[in-house]
Scaffold this motif. Structure first.
Motif, mmCIF file in Angstrom:
data_model
loop_
_atom_site.group_PDB
_atom_site.id
_atom_site.type_symbol
_atom_site.label_atom_id
_atom_site.label_comp_id
_atom_site.label_asym_id
_atom_site.label_seq_id
_atom_site.Cartn_x
_atom_site.Cartn_y
_atom_site.Cartn_z
ATOM 1 N N VAL A 19 -7.974 3.876 -9.619
ATOM 2 C CA VAL A 19 -6.888 3.137 -9.325
ATOM 3 C C VAL A 19 -5.675 3.744 -10.023
ATOM 4 C CG1 VAL A 19 -5.541 0.980 -10.060
ATOM 5 C CG2 VAL A 19 -7.697 0.931 -8.966
ATOM 6 N N ASN A 20 -5.684 4.273 -11.307
ATOM 7 C CA ASN A 20 -4.545 4.909 -11.822
ATOM 8 C C ASN A 20 -4.397 6.107 -11.268
ATOM 9 O OD1 ASN A 20 -4.630 3.259 -14.152
ATOM 10 N ND2 ASN A 20 -6.089 4.087 -15.248
ATOM 11 N N ALA A 37 -3.724 -9.209 -7.155
ATOM 12 C CA ALA A 37 -4.444 -10.080 -5.964
ATOM 13 C C ALA A 37 -4.928 -8.556 -5.095
ATOM 14 C CB ALA A 37 -3.395 -10.572 -5.284
ATOM 15 N N GLN A 38 -4.039 -7.517 -5.084
ATOM 16 C CA GLN A 38 -4.162 -6.458 -4.101
ATOM 17 C C GLN A 38 -5.646 -5.689 -4.490
ATOM 18 O OE1 GLN A 38 -0.549 -4.388 -4.653
ATOM 19 N NE2 GLN A 38 -0.167 -4.642 -2.386
ATOM 20 N N GLU A 42 -9.816 -5.586 -2.953
ATOM 21 C CA GLU A 42 -10.913 -4.229 -2.671
ATOM 22 C C GLU A 42 -12.091 -4.445 -2.951
ATOM 23 O OE1 GLU A 42 -6.839 -1.303 -3.659
ATOM 24 O OE2 GLU A 42 -8.793 -1.122 -5.036
ATOM 25 N N ALA A 43 -12.647 -5.701 -3.704
ATOM 26 C CA ALA A 43 -14.061 -5.778 -4.058
ATOM 27 C C ALA A 43 -14.925 -5.583 -2.840
ATOM 28 C CB ALA A 43 -14.294 -7.099 -4.535
ATOM 29 N N LEU A 61 -10.527 4.656 -0.122
ATOM 30 C CA LEU A 61 -11.091 3.490 0.335
ATOM 31 C C LEU A 61 -11.447 3.416 1.748
ATOM 32 C CD1 LEU A 61 -9.347 2.859 -2.412
ATOM 33 C CD2 LEU A 61 -9.463 0.597 -1.484
ATOM 34 N N LEU A 62 -12.574 2.747 2.040
ATOM 35 C CA LEU A 62 -12.854 2.451 3.640
ATOM 36 C C LEU A 62 -13.007 0.932 3.590
ATOM 37 C CD1 LEU A 62 -15.671 5.157 4.011
ATOM 38 C CD2 LEU A 62 -13.474 4.989 5.037
ATOM 39 N N THR A 63 -12.330 0.474 4.529
ATOM 40 C CA THR A 63 -12.093 -1.213 4.620
ATOM 41 C C THR A 63 -12.518 -1.435 6.073
ATOM 42 O OG1 THR A 63 -10.275 -1.151 3.216
ATOM 43 C CG2 THR A 63 -10.452 -2.977 4.577
#
Length: 144
Positions: A19-20, A37-38, A42-43, A61-63
């Motif tokens: 994230v950093n 919240a964003q 991502e959980a 990330l893969l969503t």
């Protein structure tokens, strides 16, 4: 360079480092940050990170998008490591993960400046250029 790419758990120390990195590369230059919240949202995503030895130098990330497609988001590589194959290694791992979860396509919104990189890796533009977070983007896809 000893490069490895692996999944990292949401909420882990590696996730905080990722994230950093995303914040430094993708958000801060635009005067933006993540909301809690964003990040909480991502959980359910697949988080991949590239490591040089034990240093996290890239992430994405893969969503879930639909029955056949995962959406690749928030790809970031440490500026000192760009141009060394880190992004390509992350894409290859993302493609492996996509197939492993039974999907056949990756879709992403690429910054127009990154379009040539994705094209070299087999991604094709879809539709018109649009603006997102103050930057020109284009949707690109690859069927695996």
């Amino acid at each position: 360079m000893s490069l490895t790419v692996r999944r990292i758990p949401h909420g882990s120390a590696d996730y905080a480092t990722a994230v950093n990195l995303r914040r430094a590369v993708l958000r801060t230059p635009l005067g933006l940050d993540f909301t809690s919240a964003q990040l909480a949202g991502e959980a359910g995503d697949i988080h991949l990170a590239a490591f040089e030895n034990e240093d996290l130098i890239g992430t994405l990330l893969l969503t879930a998008h639909d029955d056949t497609t995962l959406r690749l988001r928030q790809m970031a590589v440490d500026p000192d490591s760009q141009g060394k194959g880190v992004g390509a290694a992350l894409l290859a791992a993302a493609e492996t993960e996509t197939l492993a979860v039974g999907k056949a396509r990756i879709s992403l919104a690429a910054r127009v400046s990154a379009q040539p990189f994705y094209a070299r890796n087999g991604y094709a533009p879809v539709g018109e250029i649009f603006e997102e977070v103050t930057i020109a983007h284009i949707v690109m896809q690859k069927t695996l």
